[in-house]
Design a protein around this motif. Structure first.
Motif, mmCIF file in Angstrom:
data_model
loop_
_atom_site.group_PDB
_atom_site.id
_atom_site.type_symbol
_atom_site.label_atom_id
_atom_site.label_comp_id
_atom_site.label_asym_id
_atom_site.label_seq_id
_atom_site.Cartn_x
_atom_site.Cartn_y
_atom_site.Cartn_z
ATOM 1 N N ASP A 155 7.350 -6.543 6.777
ATOM 2 C CA ASP A 155 6.609 -7.536 7.548
ATOM 3 C C ASP A 155 7.262 -7.709 8.926
ATOM 4 O OD1 ASP A 155 4.629 -9.276 8.213
ATOM 5 O OD2 ASP A 155 5.252 -10.889 6.875
ATOM 6 N N HIS B 277 4.092 -2.285 5.771
ATOM 7 C CA HIS B 277 3.746 -3.612 6.297
ATOM 8 C C HIS B 277 4.500 -3.909 7.590
ATOM 9 C CE1 HIS B 277 2.867 -8.084 5.116
ATOM 10 N NE2 HIS B 277 2.730 -7.872 6.402
ATOM 11 N N HIS C 25 3.878 -9.485 0.618
ATOM 12 C CA HIS C 25 4.985 -10.455 0.757
ATOM 13 C C HIS C 25 4.952 -11.609 -0.238
ATOM 14 C CE1 HIS C 25 1.820 -12.117 3.209
ATOM 15 N NE2 HIS C 25 2.202 -11.565 4.331
ATOM 16 N N LYS D 141 -6.955 -4.660 5.062
ATOM 17 C CA LYS D 141 -6.081 -5.836 5.046
ATOM 18 C C LYS D 141 -6.938 -7.083 5.109
ATOM 19 C CE LYS D 141 -2.337 -8.373 5.214
ATOM 20 N NZ LYS D 141 -1.369 -8.493 6.280
ATOM 21 N N HIS E 258 4.007 -5.140 11.965
ATOM 22 C CA HIS E 258 3.187 -5.644 13.075
ATOM 23 C C HIS E 258 3.868 -5.188 14.364
ATOM 24 C CE1 HIS E 258 1.113 -8.612 10.398
ATOM 25 N NE2 HIS E 258 2.257 -8.525 9.740
HETATM 26 ZN ZN LIG Z 1 2.494 -9.362 7.825
#
Ligand SMILES: [Zn+2]
Length: 445
Positions: A311, A60, A239, A146, A62
Protein backbone atom coordinates in the motif's frame (compact mmCIF):
# COMPACT_ATOMS: atom_id res chain seq x y z
CA UNK A 1 24.08 -12.28 -22.62
CA UNK A 2 24.74 -15.07 -20.13
CA UNK A 3 24.96 -14.36 -16.44
CA UNK A 4 25.77 -16.56 -13.48
CA UNK A 5 24.62 -16.09 -9.91
CA UNK A 6 26.77 -18.52 -7.96
CA UNK A 7 26.93 -19.99 -4.48
CA UNK A 8 23.83 -18.32 -3.04
CA UNK A 9 21.24 -19.82 -0.74
CA UNK A 10 18.20 -20.10 -2.99
CA UNK A 11 14.75 -19.86 -1.41
CA UNK A 12 12.00 -21.01 -3.74
CA UNK A 13 8.76 -23.00 -3.62
CA UNK A 14 9.16 -24.06 0.00
CA UNK A 15 12.80 -25.16 -0.30
CA UNK A 16 16.06 -23.56 0.77
CA UNK A 17 19.27 -24.85 -0.81
CA UNK A 18 22.73 -23.82 -1.94
CA UNK A 19 22.80 -23.37 -5.69
CA UNK A 20 23.56 -21.42 -8.82
CA UNK A 21 21.33 -19.69 -11.34
CA UNK A 22 22.16 -19.20 -15.01
CA UNK A 23 20.42 -16.37 -16.84
CA UNK A 24 20.35 -16.05 -20.60
CA UNK A 25 19.07 -12.72 -21.83
CA UNK A 26 15.78 -12.12 -19.97
CA UNK A 27 15.21 -15.65 -18.65
CA UNK A 28 16.45 -18.15 -16.13
CA UNK A 29 17.74 -21.13 -18.09
CA UNK A 30 19.20 -23.28 -15.33
CA UNK A 31 19.06 -23.71 -11.57
CA UNK A 32 21.73 -26.13 -10.42
CA UNK A 33 21.86 -27.49 -6.93
CA UNK A 34 25.02 -29.58 -6.70
CA UNK A 35 27.29 -28.66 -9.56
CA UNK A 36 28.66 -25.33 -10.67
CA UNK A 37 27.60 -24.75 -14.26
CA UNK A 38 30.55 -24.58 -16.66
CA UNK A 39 30.85 -22.23 -19.55
CA UNK A 40 31.66 -18.61 -20.07
CA UNK A 41 29.58 -15.73 -18.79
CA UNK A 42 29.29 -12.07 -19.56
CA UNK A 43 28.77 -11.43 -15.87
CA UNK A 44 29.20 -13.43 -12.66
CA UNK A 45 27.70 -12.47 -9.32
CA UNK A 46 29.16 -14.24 -6.32
CA UNK A 47 26.22 -14.67 -3.94
CA UNK A 48 28.19 -16.42 -1.20
CA UNK A 49 26.58 -15.60 2.15
CA UNK A 50 23.45 -14.21 0.45
CA UNK A 51 19.90 -15.45 -0.02
CA UNK A 52 18.60 -15.54 -3.60
CA UNK A 53 14.84 -14.96 -3.87
CA UNK A 54 12.29 -14.43 -6.62
CA UNK A 55 11.79 -10.67 -7.11
CA UNK A 56 8.95 -9.30 -5.00
CA UNK A 57 5.57 -8.78 -6.70
CA UNK A 58 3.81 -5.91 -4.96
CA UNK A 59 0.11 -6.11 -5.79
CA UNK A 60 -0.78 -2.85 -4.05
CA UNK A 61 0.93 0.45 -4.78
CA UNK A 62 -0.06 4.08 -5.40
CA UNK A 63 2.51 5.86 -7.57
CA UNK A 64 0.50 9.12 -7.93
CA UNK A 65 1.00 9.50 -11.68
CA UNK A 66 -0.80 11.08 -13.43
CA UNK A 67 -1.98 14.11 -11.52
CA UNK A 68 -0.06 14.14 -8.24
CA UNK A 69 3.54 14.10 -9.45
CA UNK A 70 4.59 16.49 -6.71
CA UNK A 71 4.22 13.49 -4.36
CA UNK A 72 5.62 10.72 -6.53
CA UNK A 73 5.86 9.43 -10.08
CA UNK A 74 6.35 6.12 -11.82
CA UNK A 75 10.08 6.72 -12.38
CA UNK A 76 10.92 7.69 -8.80
CA UNK A 77 8.83 5.02 -7.12
CA UNK A 78 9.94 2.17 -9.38
CA UNK A 79 13.54 3.15 -8.62
CA UNK A 80 12.69 2.90 -4.90
CA UNK A 81 11.08 -0.48 -5.62
CA UNK A 82 14.17 -1.81 -7.40
CA UNK A 83 16.32 -0.74 -4.44
CA UNK A 84 13.98 -2.84 -2.30
CA UNK A 85 14.09 -6.02 -4.38
CA UNK A 86 10.65 -5.45 -5.93
CA UNK A 87 10.50 -6.36 -9.63
CA UNK A 88 6.77 -6.15 -10.47
CA UNK A 89 3.81 -4.11 -9.26
CA UNK A 90 0.10 -3.53 -9.77
CA UNK A 91 -0.80 0.10 -9.31
CA UNK A 92 -4.10 1.45 -7.99
CA UNK A 93 -6.62 3.63 -9.84
CA UNK A 94 -6.99 6.63 -7.49
CA UNK A 95 -4.79 8.92 -9.57
CA UNK A 96 -5.98 12.06 -11.35
CA UNK A 97 -7.70 11.34 -13.65
CA UNK A 98 -8.78 8.15 -11.97
CA UNK A 99 -8.18 4.91 -13.86
CA UNK A 100 -11.88 4.38 -14.44
CA UNK A 101 -11.93 4.60 -18.25
CA UNK A 102 -10.16 2.59 -20.93
CA UNK A 103 -8.38 5.79 -22.08
CA UNK A 104 -7.00 6.49 -18.61
CA UNK A 105 -5.86 2.87 -18.32
CA UNK A 106 -4.09 3.00 -21.69
CA UNK A 107 -2.46 6.28 -20.73
CA UNK A 108 -0.93 4.62 -17.65
CA UNK A 109 0.46 1.77 -19.73
CA UNK A 110 2.03 4.36 -22.06
CA UNK A 111 3.57 6.24 -19.17
CA UNK A 112 4.95 3.06 -17.61
CA UNK A 113 6.48 1.93 -20.90
CA UNK A 114 8.44 5.19 -20.92
CA UNK A 115 9.49 5.45 -17.28
CA UNK A 116 8.93 2.26 -15.23
CA UNK A 117 12.20 0.62 -14.17
CA UNK A 118 10.37 -2.62 -13.28
CA UNK A 119 7.43 -4.67 -14.58
CA UNK A 120 4.00 -3.15 -14.35
CA UNK A 121 0.28 -3.42 -14.59
CA UNK A 122 -2.68 -1.39 -13.41
CA UNK A 123 -5.96 -2.12 -11.69
CA UNK A 124 -9.09 -0.80 -13.33
CA UNK A 125 -11.21 1.23 -10.89
CA UNK A 126 -14.91 0.45 -10.59
CA UNK A 127 -17.33 3.31 -9.96
CA UNK A 128 -21.08 3.67 -9.52
CA UNK A 129 -21.30 4.34 -13.27
CA UNK A 130 -18.68 2.38 -15.27
CA UNK A 131 -19.55 -1.28 -14.74
CA UNK A 132 -20.13 -1.87 -18.45
CA UNK A 133 -16.46 -1.06 -19.17
CA UNK A 134 -15.33 -4.11 -17.18
CA UNK A 135 -16.55 -6.21 -20.11
CA UNK A 136 -14.17 -4.34 -22.42
CA UNK A 137 -11.02 -4.90 -20.37
CA UNK A 138 -8.27 -7.08 -21.77
CA UNK A 139 -8.13 -9.74 -19.05
CA UNK A 140 -4.56 -10.64 -20.10
CA UNK A 141 -3.33 -7.09 -19.40
CA UNK A 142 -4.83 -6.18 -16.02
CA UNK A 143 -4.70 -8.04 -12.69
CA UNK A 144 -8.28 -7.21 -11.80
CA UNK A 145 -10.84 -4.62 -10.75
CA UNK A 146 -10.23 -2.37 -7.74
CA UNK A 147 -13.28 -1.49 -5.75
CA UNK A 148 -13.41 1.07 -2.94
CA UNK A 149 -16.36 -0.21 -0.94
CA UNK A 150 -17.52 2.66 1.15
CA UNK A 151 -14.23 4.49 1.25
CA UNK A 152 -14.17 8.16 0.40
CA UNK A 153 -11.87 8.31 -2.61
CA UNK A 154 -13.44 10.74 -5.05
CA UNK A 155 -16.29 9.24 -7.03
CA UNK A 156 -14.72 5.81 -6.68
CA UNK A 157 -16.71 5.21 -3.54
CA UNK A 158 -19.12 2.53 -4.65
CA UNK A 159 -21.93 2.43 -2.15
CA UNK A 160 -25.08 1.43 -4.00
CA UNK A 161 -25.98 -2.16 -3.39
CA UNK A 162 -27.40 -2.70 -6.89
CA UNK A 163 -24.17 -1.43 -8.44
CA UNK A 164 -22.06 -3.65 -6.19
CA UNK A 165 -24.08 -6.65 -7.34
CA UNK A 166 -23.48 -5.69 -10.94
CA UNK A 167 -19.72 -5.20 -10.46
CA UNK A 168 -19.28 -8.55 -8.68
CA UNK A 169 -21.39 -10.35 -11.28
CA UNK A 170 -19.61 -8.74 -14.24
CA UNK A 171 -16.14 -9.39 -12.84
CA UNK A 172 -17.03 -13.03 -12.29
CA UNK A 173 -18.40 -13.26 -15.84
CA UNK A 174 -15.22 -11.91 -17.45
CA UNK A 175 -12.99 -13.88 -15.06
CA UNK A 176 -11.26 -11.00 -13.29
CA UNK A 177 -10.64 -10.93 -9.54
CA UNK A 178 -11.88 -7.98 -7.52
CA UNK A 179 -9.59 -6.35 -4.99
CA UNK A 180 -11.52 -4.37 -2.40
CA UNK A 181 -10.78 -1.62 0.05
CA UNK A 182 -13.35 -2.38 2.75
CA UNK A 183 -14.44 0.30 5.21
CA UNK A 184 -18.06 1.29 5.81
CA UNK A 185 -18.30 5.05 5.30
CA UNK A 186 -21.60 5.46 7.20
CA UNK A 187 -20.01 4.09 10.36
CA UNK A 188 -16.89 6.19 9.85
CA UNK A 189 -18.83 9.39 9.20
CA UNK A 190 -20.95 8.90 12.32
CA UNK A 191 -17.83 8.20 14.41
CA UNK A 192 -16.03 11.24 13.03
CA UNK A 193 -19.01 13.48 13.70
CA UNK A 194 -19.21 12.28 17.30
CA UNK A 195 -15.44 12.68 17.80
CA UNK A 196 -15.48 16.23 16.43
CA UNK A 197 -18.38 17.18 18.70
CA UNK A 198 -16.42 15.93 21.66
CA UNK A 199 -12.80 16.80 20.82
CA UNK A 200 -12.99 19.60 18.26
CA UNK A 201 -12.22 19.86 14.55
CA UNK A 202 -9.17 17.63 14.39
CA UNK A 203 -9.39 14.80 16.95
CA UNK A 204 -6.13 13.32 18.20
CA UNK A 205 -4.46 10.64 16.07
CA UNK A 206 -4.87 8.12 18.86
CA UNK A 207 -8.61 8.24 18.04
CA UNK A 208 -8.08 7.37 14.36
CA UNK A 209 -8.59 3.64 14.95
CA UNK A 210 -11.78 4.34 16.91
CA UNK A 211 -13.17 6.55 14.13
CA UNK A 212 -12.12 4.29 11.26
CA UNK A 213 -13.08 1.43 13.50
CA UNK A 214 -12.94 -2.34 13.59
CA UNK A 215 -16.70 -2.36 13.07
CA UNK A 216 -16.39 -0.24 9.90
CA UNK A 217 -13.87 -2.72 8.49
CA UNK A 218 -15.77 -5.82 9.52
CA UNK A 219 -19.16 -4.70 8.15
CA UNK A 220 -17.70 -3.79 4.78
CA UNK A 221 -15.53 -6.91 4.48
CA UNK A 222 -18.49 -9.10 5.46
CA UNK A 223 -20.55 -7.50 2.69
CA UNK A 224 -17.75 -8.10 0.16
CA UNK A 225 -17.57 -11.77 1.18
CA UNK A 226 -21.37 -12.09 0.83
CA UNK A 227 -21.25 -10.60 -2.65
CA UNK A 228 -18.32 -12.80 -3.72
CA UNK A 229 -20.16 -15.96 -2.63
CA UNK A 230 -23.42 -14.82 -4.20
CA UNK A 231 -21.84 -14.14 -7.60
CA UNK A 232 -18.96 -16.66 -7.42
CA UNK A 233 -16.45 -13.84 -7.80
CA UNK A 234 -12.77 -14.16 -6.92
CA UNK A 235 -12.22 -11.62 -4.14
CA UNK A 236 -8.94 -10.39 -2.66
CA UNK A 237 -9.58 -8.15 0.35
CA UNK A 238 -6.82 -5.54 0.55
CA UNK A 239 -4.93 -4.43 3.65
CA UNK A 240 -6.72 -6.43 6.32
CA UNK A 241 -6.29 -4.53 9.59
CA UNK A 242 -8.33 -6.39 12.21
CA UNK A 243 -8.25 -9.80 13.83
CA UNK A 244 -12.03 -9.96 13.57
CA UNK A 245 -12.08 -9.87 9.77
CA UNK A 246 -10.01 -13.06 9.70
CA UNK A 247 -13.14 -14.86 10.98
CA UNK A 248 -14.75 -14.23 7.60
CA UNK A 249 -12.66 -17.07 6.18
CA UNK A 250 -14.84 -19.40 8.25
CA UNK A 251 -17.98 -18.47 6.29
CA UNK A 252 -18.96 -21.66 4.43
CA UNK A 253 -17.34 -21.74 0.96
CA UNK A 254 -15.40 -18.51 1.57
CA UNK A 255 -12.09 -20.29 1.06
CA UNK A 256 -12.99 -21.03 -2.57
CA UNK A 257 -13.41 -17.36 -3.41
CA UNK A 258 -11.84 -15.13 -0.80
CA UNK A 259 -8.18 -14.36 -0.09
CA UNK A 260 -6.69 -11.72 2.15
CA UNK A 261 -3.82 -9.25 1.85
CA UNK A 262 -1.88 -7.71 4.72
CA UNK A 263 0.22 -4.58 4.19
CA UNK A 264 3.42 -3.56 5.90
CA UNK A 265 2.01 -0.76 8.09
CA UNK A 266 -0.47 -3.05 9.86
CA UNK A 267 2.23 -5.68 10.36
CA UNK A 268 4.82 -3.27 11.79
CA UNK A 269 2.90 -0.67 13.80
CA UNK A 270 0.19 -0.44 16.45
CA UNK A 271 -1.97 2.50 17.56
CA UNK A 272 0.57 3.10 20.37
CA UNK A 273 3.13 4.18 17.76
CA UNK A 274 1.35 7.51 17.13
CA UNK A 275 3.09 8.88 20.22
CA UNK A 276 6.46 8.58 18.48
CA UNK A 277 5.59 8.64 14.77
CA UNK A 278 2.52 10.90 14.74
CA UNK A 279 0.78 11.42 11.42
CA UNK A 280 3.56 9.66 9.48
CA UNK A 281 1.88 6.32 10.09
CA UNK A 282 -1.69 7.47 9.57
CA UNK A 283 -3.27 5.29 6.90
CA UNK A 284 -6.61 3.79 5.91
CA UNK A 285 -7.75 1.35 7.10
CA UNK A 286 -6.32 2.65 10.36
CA UNK A 287 -3.57 0.91 12.27
CA UNK A 288 -5.31 -1.01 15.01
CA UNK A 289 -4.28 -2.51 18.36
CA UNK A 290 -1.40 -4.74 19.41
CA UNK A 291 -3.89 -7.64 19.63
CA UNK A 292 -4.86 -7.08 16.00
CA UNK A 293 -1.23 -6.91 14.85
CA UNK A 294 -0.39 -10.08 16.77
CA UNK A 295 -3.23 -11.96 15.07
CA UNK A 296 -2.34 -10.60 11.61
CA UNK A 297 1.24 -11.78 12.11
CA UNK A 298 -0.01 -15.23 13.12
CA UNK A 299 -2.19 -15.28 10.03
CA UNK A 300 0.86 -14.65 7.83
CA UNK A 301 2.45 -17.79 9.13
CA UNK A 302 -0.59 -20.07 9.18
CA UNK A 303 -1.85 -19.18 5.70
CA UNK A 304 -5.01 -17.23 6.50
CA UNK A 305 -3.36 -14.21 4.90
CA UNK A 306 -2.12 -15.08 1.45
CA UNK A 307 -0.22 -12.03 0.17
CA UNK A 308 1.81 -9.14 1.55
CA UNK A 309 1.59 -5.80 -0.26
CA UNK A 310 2.88 -2.38 0.67
CA UNK A 311 0.00 0.00 0.00
CA UNK A 312 2.93 2.29 -0.88
CA UNK A 313 1.18 5.68 -0.84
CA UNK A 314 3.53 8.68 -0.67
CA UNK A 315 2.47 12.18 0.39
CA UNK A 316 4.46 15.34 0.96
CA UNK A 317 5.72 15.53 4.53
CA UNK A 318 3.72 18.74 5.12
CA UNK A 319 0.51 16.83 4.31
CA UNK A 320 1.21 14.36 7.12
CA UNK A 321 0.82 16.96 9.86
CA UNK A 322 -2.34 17.20 11.95
CA UNK A 323 -4.69 14.79 13.68
CA UNK A 324 -7.25 12.15 12.78
CA UNK A 325 -9.15 14.53 10.49
CA UNK A 326 -6.40 16.65 8.93
CA UNK A 327 -3.31 14.49 8.37
CA UNK A 328 -3.50 12.71 5.01
CA UNK A 329 -3.58 8.92 5.02
CA UNK A 330 -0.87 6.77 3.47
CA UNK A 331 2.90 6.37 3.62
CA UNK A 332 5.77 5.31 1.35
CA UNK A 333 7.00 1.77 1.99
CA UNK A 334 8.08 -0.09 -1.15
CA UNK A 335 11.84 0.38 -0.71
CA UNK A 336 11.81 -1.29 2.71
CA UNK A 337 9.06 -3.93 2.53
CA UNK A 338 11.33 -6.89 1.86
CA UNK A 339 13.87 -6.03 4.56
CA UNK A 340 11.04 -5.24 7.00
CA UNK A 341 9.52 -8.69 6.54
CA UNK A 342 12.98 -10.29 6.74
CA UNK A 343 13.19 -8.65 10.16
CA UNK A 344 9.95 -10.46 11.09
CA UNK A 345 11.59 -13.66 9.85
CA UNK A 346 14.49 -13.00 12.24
CA UNK A 347 11.96 -12.47 15.05
CA UNK A 348 10.43 -15.87 14.33
CA UNK A 349 7.07 -14.52 13.10
CA UNK A 350 7.30 -16.49 9.84
CA UNK A 351 9.85 -18.56 7.93
CA UNK A 352 11.80 -17.20 5.00
CA UNK A 353 10.12 -19.78 2.75
CA UNK A 354 6.71 -18.49 3.84
CA UNK A 355 7.84 -14.91 3.23
CA UNK A 356 8.78 -15.79 -0.36
CA UNK A 357 5.36 -17.39 -0.76
CA UNK A 358 3.57 -14.27 0.53
CA UNK A 359 5.61 -11.72 -1.42
CA UNK A 360 6.30 -13.46 -4.74
CA UNK A 361 4.64 -16.85 -5.36
CA UNK A 362 1.17 -16.03 -4.01
CA UNK A 363 0.66 -12.67 -5.77
CA UNK A 364 1.69 -14.39 -9.05
CA UNK A 365 -0.65 -17.28 -8.36
CA UNK A 366 -3.62 -15.24 -7.11
CA UNK A 367 -3.61 -12.92 -10.11
CA UNK A 368 -2.39 -15.53 -12.62
CA UNK A 369 0.74 -13.65 -13.67
CA UNK A 370 2.59 -15.36 -16.53
CA UNK A 371 6.21 -16.52 -16.13
CA UNK A 372 7.06 -14.64 -12.96
CA UNK A 373 7.00 -14.96 -9.18
CA UNK A 374 9.06 -18.17 -9.07
CA UNK A 375 12.67 -19.14 -9.78
CA UNK A 376 12.11 -21.64 -12.57
CA UNK A 377 13.83 -22.46 -15.86
CA UNK A 378 12.21 -20.51 -18.71
CA UNK A 379 10.66 -18.01 -16.31
CA UNK A 380 11.69 -14.37 -16.53
CA UNK A 381 14.79 -13.64 -14.48
CA UNK A 382 13.28 -11.42 -11.76
CA UNK A 383 15.56 -11.96 -8.77
CA UNK A 384 16.39 -10.27 -5.45
CA UNK A 385 19.63 -11.08 -3.65
CA UNK A 386 19.69 -10.18 0.04
CA UNK A 387 22.49 -10.34 2.59
CA UNK A 388 21.89 -11.02 6.29
CA UNK A 389 24.01 -9.52 9.09
CA UNK A 390 24.76 -6.43 7.06
CA UNK A 391 23.41 -3.59 9.23
CA UNK A 392 22.52 -0.20 7.80
CA UNK A 393 20.29 2.68 8.81
CA UNK A 394 17.40 4.35 6.98
CA UNK A 395 18.56 7.92 6.39
CA UNK A 396 17.17 10.59 4.11
CA UNK A 397 19.92 10.19 1.51
CA UNK A 398 19.04 6.49 1.14
CA UNK A 399 15.34 7.12 0.47
CA UNK A 400 14.60 6.91 -3.26
CA UNK A 401 10.90 7.84 -3.10
CA UNK A 402 10.29 11.35 -4.34
CA UNK A 403 8.71 12.47 -1.04
CA UNK A 404 12.06 11.82 0.70
CA UNK A 405 10.71 10.69 4.04
CA UNK A 406 9.84 7.36 5.61
CA UNK A 407 8.20 6.32 8.87
CA UNK A 408 11.21 4.00 9.19
CA UNK A 409 13.77 6.83 9.17
CA UNK A 410 16.41 6.13 11.82
CA UNK A 411 15.58 2.43 11.90
CA UNK A 412 18.45 -0.05 11.57
CA UNK A 413 17.90 -3.04 9.31
CA UNK A 414 20.02 -6.13 9.50
CA UNK A 415 19.31 -7.36 5.95
CA UNK A 416 20.40 -5.52 2.87
CA UNK A 417 19.16 -5.85 -0.71
CA UNK A 418 22.44 -6.18 -2.63
CA UNK A 419 21.25 -7.01 -6.13
CA UNK A 420 18.02 -6.78 -8.10
CA UNK A 421 17.64 -8.42 -11.50
CA UNK A 422 14.58 -7.60 -13.58
CA UNK A 423 14.06 -9.47 -16.88
CA UNK A 424 17.67 -10.59 -16.57
CA UNK A 425 18.91 -6.98 -16.35
CA UNK A 426 21.14 -6.19 -13.39
CA UNK A 427 19.20 -3.14 -12.15
CA UNK A 428 20.74 -2.80 -8.71
CA UNK A 429 24.37 -3.85 -8.20
CA UNK A 430 25.30 -3.21 -4.57
CA UNK A 431 24.53 0.50 -4.32
CA UNK A 432 24.84 1.25 -8.03
CA UNK A 433 21.55 1.63 -9.90
CA UNK A 434 21.24 1.18 -13.67
CA UNK A 435 18.59 3.76 -14.59
CA UNK A 436 18.43 3.04 -18.32
CA UNK A 437 16.40 -0.20 -18.68
CA UNK A 438 12.62 -0.29 -18.65
CA UNK A 439 10.39 -2.96 -17.17
CA UNK A 440 7.87 -4.99 -19.14
CA UNK A 441 4.09 -4.95 -19.19
CA UNK A 442 2.92 -7.92 -17.13
CA UNK A 443 0.70 -10.51 -18.73
CA UNK A 444 -1.98 -12.62 -17.08
CA UNK A 445 -3.39 -16.04 -17.92
ZN1 LIG B 1 -4.14 1.34 -1.19
Amino acid sequence: MRKLISNGTIVNEGRTFKGNIVIENDRIIEISEHTTPRGTYDECVDATGCFVLPGVIDAHVHFREPGMEEKADIESETRAAAYGGVTSYFEMPNTSPQTTSIEALNDKFQRASRSSHINYSFFFGATNANCELIRHLDVHSVPGVKLFMGSSTGNMLVDRLGVLDEIFATSAAVGLPIMTHCEDSNIINANMKAAKERYGDDPDLTLHHKIRSEEACYRSSALAVDLALKHKTQLHIAHLSTARELELLNVPNAKHYVTLEAVIAHLLFTNDDYTTLGGLIKCNPSIKTLADRTELRKALADGRISTIGTDHAPHLLAQKQGGAAKATSGMPMIQFSLVAILELVDKGVLTIERMVELMAHAPAHRFQVNERGFLRPNYKADIAIVRPNSPWQVTEDIIQSKCKWSPLQGHCFNWKVEHTFCNGVHLLNKDVFNATPRGEKLSFR
